[in-house]
Design a protein around this motif. Sequence first.
Motif, short mmCIF file in Angstrom:
data_model
loop_
_atom_site.label_atom_id
_atom_site.label_comp_id
_atom_site.label_asym_id
_atom_site.label_seq_id
_atom_site.Cartn_x
_atom_site.Cartn_y
_atom_site.Cartn_z
N ILE A 41 0.73 -1.27 -0.16
CA ILE A 41 -0.01 0.14 -0.05
C ILE A 41 0.88 1.17 -0.02
O ILE A 41 1.85 1.44 0.94
CB ILE A 41 -0.65 0.02 1.24
N LYS A 42 0.54 2.14 -0.96
CA LYS A 42 1.37 3.32 -0.98
C LYS A 42 0.49 4.31 -0.63
O LYS A 42 -0.81 4.58 -1.31
CB LYS A 42 1.92 3.67 -2.42
N LEU A 43 0.52 5.37 0.31
CA LEU A 43 -0.30 6.26 0.92
C LEU A 43 0.36 7.61 0.88
O LEU A 43 1.42 7.68 1.20
CB LEU A 43 -1.07 5.98 2.40
N ARG A 48 -0.63 18.13 6.55
CA ARG A 48 -1.44 18.79 7.79
C ARG A 48 -1.63 18.00 8.81
O ARG A 48 -1.47 18.31 10.01
CB ARG A 48 -2.68 19.30 7.35
N ILE A 49 -1.69 16.61 8.75
CA ILE A 49 -1.74 15.59 10.00
C ILE A 49 -0.90 14.19 9.67
O ILE A 49 -0.62 13.94 8.52
CB ILE A 49 -3.29 15.02 10.07
N ASN A 50 -0.61 13.39 10.58
CA ASN A 50 -0.06 12.57 10.54
C ASN A 50 -0.79 11.08 10.72
O ASN A 50 -1.60 11.03 11.82
CB ASN A 50 1.21 12.37 11.54
N CYS A 51 -1.14 10.26 9.73
CA CYS A 51 -2.48 9.36 9.63
C CYS A 51 -1.80 7.91 10.30
O CYS A 51 -2.63 7.14 10.24
CB CYS A 51 -2.87 9.20 8.50
N LEU A 52 -0.55 7.86 10.81
CA LEU A 52 -0.06 6.54 10.78
C LEU A 52 -0.82 5.69 12.21
O LEU A 52 -1.21 4.46 11.94
CB LEU A 52 1.39 6.61 11.38
N LEU A 69 7.19 -0.69 7.06
CA LEU A 69 6.55 0.43 6.94
C LEU A 69 8.03 1.47 6.61
O LEU A 69 8.88 1.50 7.22
CB LEU A 69 5.90 0.97 8.14
N ALA A 70 7.75 2.26 5.59
CA ALA A 70 8.81 3.06 5.19
C ALA A 70 7.93 4.39 4.80
O ALA A 70 6.67 4.58 4.53
CB ALA A 70 9.48 2.69 3.96
N SER A 79 4.42 10.76 2.42
CA SER A 79 4.50 9.38 1.65
C SER A 79 4.78 8.20 2.33
O SER A 79 5.87 8.10 2.98
CB SER A 79 5.41 9.48 0.42
N PHE A 80 3.88 7.17 2.58
CA PHE A 80 4.14 6.13 3.28
C PHE A 80 3.98 4.63 2.38
O PHE A 80 3.19 4.82 1.68
CB PHE A 80 3.07 5.83 4.37
N LEU A 81 4.76 3.87 2.39
CA LEU A 81 4.80 2.43 1.85
C LEU A 81 4.57 1.42 3.05
O LEU A 81 5.12 1.36 3.99
CB LEU A 81 6.11 2.30 1.02
N PHE A 82 3.36 0.79 3.01
CA PHE A 82 3.01 -0.45 4.03
C PHE A 82 3.23 -1.79 3.13
O PHE A 82 2.70 -1.89 2.03
CB PHE A 82 1.75 -0.31 4.44
N ASN A 83 3.97 -2.63 3.67
CA ASN A 83 4.06 -4.06 3.18
C ASN A 83 3.56 -4.96 4.14
O ASN A 83 3.95 -4.97 5.12
CB ASN A 83 5.55 -4.49 2.74
#
Length: 118
Positions: A41-43, A48-52, A69-70, A79-83
């Motif tokens: 998943i690439k998000l 404005r907010i941190n959604c982690l 997670l990167a 930009s986040f990448l979740f494996n």
Amino acid sequence: MTPLGDQDQPYNGSSLRSSWLQRKSKNTEVDVRIIDDEVNIKLVQQKRINCLLFVSKVLHELQLDLHHLAGGFIGDYYSFLFNTKILEGFSVYANAIANKLIEVVERQYATIPPISSY
């Protein structure tokens, strides 16, 4: 946006599930790729907010096991990448993942006041 791919491909005599879907809203972009039981998943979201925390709750609800997670800043965006991996015995679709992530992140944007510029 509509799915770019959602198909089963034969792989060494067995069926390999693969799908790819992109969704975009006002503040958030989500790219979900599923190959067999692995979900990437690439998000990308405005800064404005941190959604982690919210995303981790969604992954748990969808029975996805986070393996890696990167993340980082790119201009005015996070930009986040979740494996992740689909837990054994469960099934989830790219459409459900993308829609739920956008819903949760956009709900958080709605709760914060807009940034005013001077």
